[in-house]
Scaffold this motif. Structure first.
Motif, PDB file in Angstrom:
ATOM      1  N   ARG A  17      33.496  31.982  31.861  1.00 35.29           N
ATOM      2  CA  ARG A  17      32.761  31.251  32.895  1.00 35.29           C
ATOM      3  C   ARG A  17      33.199  31.766  34.258  1.00 35.29           C
ATOM      4  NH1 ARG A  17      34.311  25.880  29.836  1.00 35.29           N
ATOM      5  NH2 ARG A  17      36.270  26.614  30.683  1.00 35.29           N
ATOM      6  N   ALA A  18      32.233  31.984  35.138  1.00 38.87           N
ATOM      7  CA  ALA A  18      32.513  32.537  36.462  1.00 38.87           C
ATOM      8  C   ALA A  18      33.349  31.572  37.306  1.00 38.87           C
ATOM      9  CB  ALA A  18      31.216  32.859  37.180  1.00 38.87           C
ATOM     10  N   LEU A  19      34.362  32.154  37.967  1.00 41.12           N
ATOM     11  CA  LEU A  19      35.229  31.380  38.858  1.00 41.12           C
ATOM     12  C   LEU A  19      35.017  31.750  40.314  1.00 41.12           C
ATOM     13  CD1 LEU A  19      38.578  31.678  36.847  1.00 41.12           C
ATOM     14  CD2 LEU A  19      36.992  29.730  36.897  1.00 41.12           C
ATOM     15  N   GLY A  20      34.514  32.953  40.560  1.00 41.28           N
ATOM     16  CA  GLY A  20      34.316  33.410  41.931  1.00 41.28           C
ATOM     17  C   GLY A  20      34.182  34.918  41.972  1.00 41.28           C
ATOM     18  N   THR A  21      33.923  35.440  43.151  1.00 39.49           N
ATOM     19  CA  THR A  21      33.711  36.868  43.345  1.00 39.49           C
ATOM     20  C   THR A  21      34.976  37.515  43.906  1.00 39.49           C
ATOM     21  OG1 THR A  21      31.369  36.496  43.762  1.00 39.49           O
ATOM     22  CG2 THR A  21      32.284  38.564  44.559  1.00 39.49           C
ATOM     23  N   VAL A  22      35.357  38.635  43.309  1.00 43.84           N
ATOM     24  CA  VAL A  22      36.523  39.399  43.765  1.00 43.84           C
ATOM     25  C   VAL A  22      36.182  40.888  43.668  1.00 43.84           C
ATOM     26  CG1 VAL A  22      38.190  37.640  43.032  1.00 43.84           C
ATOM     27  CG2 VAL A  22      37.574  39.475  41.456  1.00 43.84           C
ATOM     28  N   SER A  23      36.998  41.717  44.281  1.00 40.85           N
ATOM     29  CA  SER A  23      36.798  43.159  44.102  1.00 40.85           C
ATOM     30  C   SER A  23      37.348  43.546  42.732  1.00 40.85           C
ATOM     31  CB  SER A  23      37.514  43.957  45.194  1.00 40.85           C
ATOM     32  OG  SER A  23      38.911  43.925  45.000  1.00 40.85           O
ATOM     33  N   ARG A  24      36.784  44.578  42.156  1.00 44.79           N
ATOM     34  CA  ARG A  24      37.271  45.035  40.845  1.00 44.79           C
ATOM     35  C   ARG A  24      38.742  45.435  40.961  1.00 44.79           C
ATOM     36  NH1 ARG A  24      35.141  50.158  37.330  1.00 44.79           N
ATOM     37  NH2 ARG A  24      36.473  49.808  35.538  1.00 44.79           N
ATOM     38  N   TRP A  25      39.093  46.095  42.029  1.00 51.73           N
ATOM     39  CA  TRP A  25      40.469  46.517  42.247  1.00 51.73           C
ATOM     40  C   TRP A  25      41.403  45.323  42.246  1.00 51.73           C
ATOM     41  CZ3 TRP A  25      43.850  45.374  46.245  1.00 51.73           C
ATOM     42  CH2 TRP A  25      45.031  46.114  46.252  1.00 51.73           C
ATOM     43  N   GLU A  26      40.995  44.251  42.916  1.00 50.13           N
ATOM     44  CA  GLU A  26      41.820  43.044  42.967  1.00 50.13           C
ATOM     45  C   GLU A  26      41.953  42.418  41.577  1.00 50.13           C
ATOM     46  OE1 GLU A  26      42.085  39.091  45.827  1.00 50.13           O
ATOM     47  OE2 GLU A  26      40.131  40.003  45.480  1.00 50.13           O
ATOM     48  N   ALA A  27      40.848  42.376  40.827  1.00 49.66           N
ATOM     49  CA  ALA A  27      40.889  41.817  39.474  1.00 49.66           C
ATOM     50  C   ALA A  27      41.857  42.607  38.592  1.00 49.66           C
ATOM     51  CB  ALA A  27      39.496  41.806  38.858  1.00 49.66           C
TER      52      ALA A  27
END
Length: 171
Positions: A17-27
């Motif tokens: 389930r989506a929690l929010g938007t982040v950069s792929r690098w940050e993830a």
């Protein structure tokens, strides 16, 4: 086109389930769950499409890979991401269908992996910055290659799960 460090993905929970938007690098850096899609391609004879990753890639350079894929962008489905990656990496178009997903903890960072499949009618020109080689292998040839060549860590798991869902064809 955004660089891999700037790609925006949805951070997700253990239930996808989506929690929010982040950069792929940050993830990846933080070990946050996000979504990745891959497509297992077979031809009308049942052979598998395998490719070798380009040597300049930062993740698993020169390794062989069963699936063609990448990060799922914000608002994109697993199928849409898999079809986009198939076009970007191999210049191919195909109807892509999600077959299963699982929490993948091997490789570079943990993520939900949506495994799709497709039967491309024609391959285009591979992107040389992504793909060093590609070819079609029978089931037996693929099994042998996976014992003898370096494959990405998730390729074995993808194949095992894929074959559990699909009957084997004569090779």
């Amino acid at each position: 086109m955004r660089g891999v460090d700037e790609e925006l993905v949805e951070r997700v929970d253990a239930e996808d389930r989506a929690l929010g938007t982040v950069s792929r690098w940050e993830a990846v850096r933080e070990g946050w769950l996000h979504r990745v899609a891959t497509v297992v391609c077979r031809d009308t004879q049942g052979r598998f499409l395998v490719h070798r990753r380009a040597h300049q890639l930062t993740r698993f350079p020169g390794h062989y890979e069963l699936g063609v894929g990448g990060a799922v962008a914000v608002g994109e489905s697993y199928e849409e991401a898999a079809a986009r990656e198939l076009g970007e990496e191999l210049g191919a178009r195909a109807t892509v269908s999600l077959r299963f997903k699982f929490l993948n903890t091997v490789g570079f960072s943990p993520h939900w992996l949506g495994v799709c499949d497709a039967v491309p009618t024609r391959l285009g020109t591979p992107d040389p910055s992504e793909v060093a080689w590609h070819g079609w292998l029978t089931d037996a040839e693929l099994q042998q290659a996976m014992r003898q060549q370096p494959f990405t860590p998730d390729s074995h798991d993808i194949l095992d799960r894929y074959l559990a869902c699909h009957p084997r064809r004569a090779s």
